[in-house]
Motif scaffolding. Sequence first.
Motif, short mmCIF file in Angstrom:
data_model
loop_
_atom_site.label_atom_id
_atom_site.label_comp_id
_atom_site.label_asym_id
_atom_site.label_seq_id
_atom_site.Cartn_x
_atom_site.Cartn_y
_atom_site.Cartn_z
N TRP A 168 85.98 64.69 -31.56
CA TRP A 168 85.64 65.92 -32.29
C TRP A 168 84.14 66.40 -32.54
O TRP A 168 83.90 67.64 -32.75
N ALA A 169 83.47 65.49 -32.22
CA ALA A 169 82.00 65.70 -32.46
C ALA A 169 81.47 66.99 -31.45
O ALA A 169 80.76 67.92 -31.43
N ALA A 170 81.75 66.95 -30.11
CA ALA A 170 81.76 68.00 -29.09
C ALA A 170 82.54 69.09 -29.16
O ALA A 170 82.45 70.12 -28.53
N GLU A 278 56.11 72.62 -14.36
CA GLU A 278 56.73 71.26 -14.13
C GLU A 278 58.16 71.30 -13.69
O GLU A 278 58.88 72.04 -14.46
N ILE A 279 58.78 70.44 -12.79
CA ILE A 279 60.02 70.38 -12.38
C ILE A 279 60.72 69.29 -13.09
O ILE A 279 60.33 68.20 -13.03
N ILE A 280 61.65 69.42 -13.80
CA ILE A 280 62.45 68.58 -14.41
C ILE A 280 63.99 68.74 -14.02
O ILE A 280 64.41 69.64 -13.73
N THR A 281 64.80 67.41 -14.20
CA THR A 281 66.15 67.49 -13.94
C THR A 281 66.69 66.97 -15.17
O THR A 281 66.53 66.23 -15.89
N VAL A 282 68.04 67.49 -15.49
CA VAL A 282 68.69 67.35 -16.78
C VAL A 282 70.43 66.97 -16.41
O VAL A 282 70.85 67.86 -15.82
N THR A 283 70.76 65.86 -16.97
CA THR A 283 72.12 65.75 -16.79
C THR A 283 72.92 66.05 -17.78
O THR A 283 72.83 66.40 -19.05
N SER A 284 73.90 67.41 -17.43
CA SER A 284 74.61 67.88 -18.18
C SER A 284 76.00 67.99 -18.01
O SER A 284 76.91 68.60 -18.47
N GLY A 285 76.57 67.01 -17.10
CA GLY A 285 78.02 66.72 -16.79
C GLY A 285 78.59 67.74 -15.85
O GLY A 285 79.75 67.43 -15.62
N TYR A 286 77.71 68.41 -15.27
CA TYR A 286 78.14 69.28 -14.41
C TYR A 286 78.36 68.77 -12.87
O TYR A 286 77.42 68.14 -12.42
N ASN A 287 79.36 69.09 -12.22
CA ASN A 287 79.70 68.69 -10.72
C ASN A 287 80.24 69.77 -10.01
O ASN A 287 81.15 70.52 -10.48
N GLU A 288 79.62 70.13 -9.11
CA GLU A 288 80.28 71.05 -7.91
C GLU A 288 81.61 70.56 -7.50
O GLU A 288 81.45 69.47 -6.72
N SER A 446 81.92 71.13 -16.07
CA SER A 446 81.72 69.77 -16.87
C SER A 446 82.88 69.60 -17.74
O SER A 446 83.64 70.50 -18.09
N PRO A 447 83.06 68.43 -18.30
CA PRO A 447 84.05 68.28 -19.46
C PRO A 447 83.51 68.78 -20.48
O PRO A 447 82.39 69.48 -20.51
N GLN A 448 83.88 68.33 -21.83
CA GLN A 448 83.28 68.69 -22.93
C GLN A 448 82.04 67.90 -23.43
O GLN A 448 82.18 67.42 -24.39
N PHE A 449 81.04 68.15 -22.40
CA PHE A 449 80.15 67.33 -22.62
C PHE A 449 79.36 67.44 -23.88
O PHE A 449 79.04 68.45 -24.46
N PRO A 450 78.72 66.52 -24.33
CA PRO A 450 78.54 64.91 -23.90
C PRO A 450 80.02 64.33 -24.13
O PRO A 450 79.94 63.08 -23.87
N ASP A 451 80.95 64.80 -24.47
CA ASP A 451 82.37 63.97 -24.43
C ASP A 451 83.08 64.42 -23.23
O ASP A 451 83.07 65.25 -22.63
N PRO A 452 83.94 63.25 -22.85
CA PRO A 452 84.55 63.71 -21.52
C PRO A 452 85.99 64.30 -21.61
O PRO A 452 86.46 64.61 -20.52
N ASN A 453 86.28 64.62 -22.69
CA ASN A 453 87.54 65.39 -22.91
C ASN A 453 87.52 66.89 -22.17
O ASN A 453 86.35 67.37 -22.11
N THR A 454 88.63 67.34 -21.67
CA THR A 454 88.79 68.64 -21.06
C THR A 454 90.24 68.91 -21.05
O THR A 454 91.13 68.44 -21.26
N SER A 455 90.34 70.33 -21.07
CA SER A 455 91.55 71.00 -21.05
C SER A 455 92.06 71.57 -19.93
O SER A 455 93.20 72.32 -19.58
N ARG A 456 91.24 71.15 -18.74
CA ARG A 456 91.22 72.15 -17.43
C ARG A 456 92.65 71.66 -16.62
O ARG A 456 93.13 72.56 -15.89
N PHE A 457 93.36 70.38 -17.15
CA PHE A 457 94.37 69.76 -16.49
C PHE A 457 95.58 70.06 -17.20
O PHE A 457 96.69 69.46 -16.64
#
Length: 551
Positions: A168-170, A278-288, A446-457
């Motif tokens: 629910w939170a995401a 400044e270069i930074i990297t951020v985890t956003s749940g995305y994968n190619e 990405s899934p419904q980051f930061p939650d892992p739920n997704t409707s893609r499948f």
Amino acid sequence: MSRTLQRLVRTLLLFSLIGAIALSGFAVQAQRPNVVTMAFTQEPDSLNPMYTTQYFAGLARSLYLKGAWDFDDNLNPVPVLAAEIPSVENGGISADGRVITIRLRPDAKWSDGTPVTSDDFVFTAEMYASEKNSPLGRGVFSKSIGAVVTAPDPQTVVVTFPEPYAPWAANLFGAILPAHVLRPVFERDGTLDRAAWNTNPTVVNGPFLLKEYARGQFLLFERNPNYVGGVPKVEQILITIVPDEAAQVAAIKAGNSDLGIFLAPADALDLQGSAPVEIITVTSGYNEGWFFNLRTGENAGHPALQDVRVRRAISLAIDRPELIEGLLNNLQGPAVSFWDGTPYQDPTLQPPEYNPEKAAALLDEAGWTLGPDGIRAKDGVQLKLRYATNMRSLRRDAQQVIQQQLLRVGIATELINYENRQFLASYENEGPIARGLFDVAQWAISPQFPDPNTSRFLISEIGTAENNYVGANWSHVRDEELDALFAKQRTTVDFNERVAIFHQISRIVTEQVYWMPLWQDRDIWSIHKRLSNVRISGATAFWNVVDWEAR
């Protein structure tokens, strides 16, 4: 200053931001020290959150439209329109986990001074659920999830689920719509699909207002004095639309783009040595990765893709280390699953194997044999796939490399590049992937980051004439076991139990190759050193924009 001269100055400024060809970045910033600039390589395909899942549209939306809460740079929820995050302790979550109560801030207002109330939340839910609208997905307001939203008073929103709903939170009210503006439009037109507000949101509730939008050129935002989170320290934000990554890098080097967004690894290395950033990297749940068109009938994918052995062979034929070293400068790692970068990733899964000999054997076993031209065929049909992606240079480069890798095992490809703005558009807006105009399609997901739920499948997310072609399962995956597991995880509130279910889900998606991973896609940003207090979140990137400062 005359209007003609104003237009000329604005045009010169625009050209300087895009190409750095007329004015120096120093001069622009000296004249406008309290303006933050950024360049988008993709123009938002909609400014109404109902009609887009595009990354850049989401970035822009976080400037002008807010919901109940954002997620900070540690991925913790922080209240925005809500007075507090619902919990069992404060009475916001019922004992059975089915009812979420959101108490709103009484001082929240729309930009025209109208109070934000629970009626706006109810209206937003109604618009997503209404079959008269064609959003990209109906989310928690779909029939399959069945959330019901009520408003017992102007400052209280009650969301009731038929059963406990863990994500629910995401998934609740990331952004809300102004009922007093859009309800009359819906009542007059019978839909919001063609509302002028979708491209010109005149009344908003975020920290900035859209002052001017020149399609294909720029979006200019100015700070909203009525924002509930306080007046931003930055006066304006200027987003220019540039044709490609090279134009963005040129603007950054010239000092005409303060933020570098979604940078390619090679560009990040270049900027690190040549610009004051400044270069930074951020985890956003995305994968190619790749989605496969598993449709039958209208806009069917290549018939070979119905055979899991062919999908496995395709994965085995792709040399990911070659891609990662040659295109990504080893700044990203190989993706393993749809859930990389989250606690729900199955640690027993390994990066996909590169084994062209095994790939060839699988294709032989499936009946796709090599022809005299080196291309495999079966029953007179050649194994030639429509390989689609957008105009991003990194993806076009990947297409060229993967095309040669697949050719080594007898698979031919037709390379297709759709315009960025159109690539992930909805069925209603003639999006080519939503309409099935591909065999394999590549983008970062990405899934419904930061939650892992997704409707893609989900089977329920397959677009059909009966549901006005609304749904996120553009691949048309149909797997009853997978559906049952997704349904189970949605109602599992125990963290460890839910993790175990996602491990099962990951193994099915991997074994059946419903989605094929390529590389992890941590977001790479550059931040000009004249900016301070910029903290990027992988979930709601510009969550603390009110605190940004420019000198």
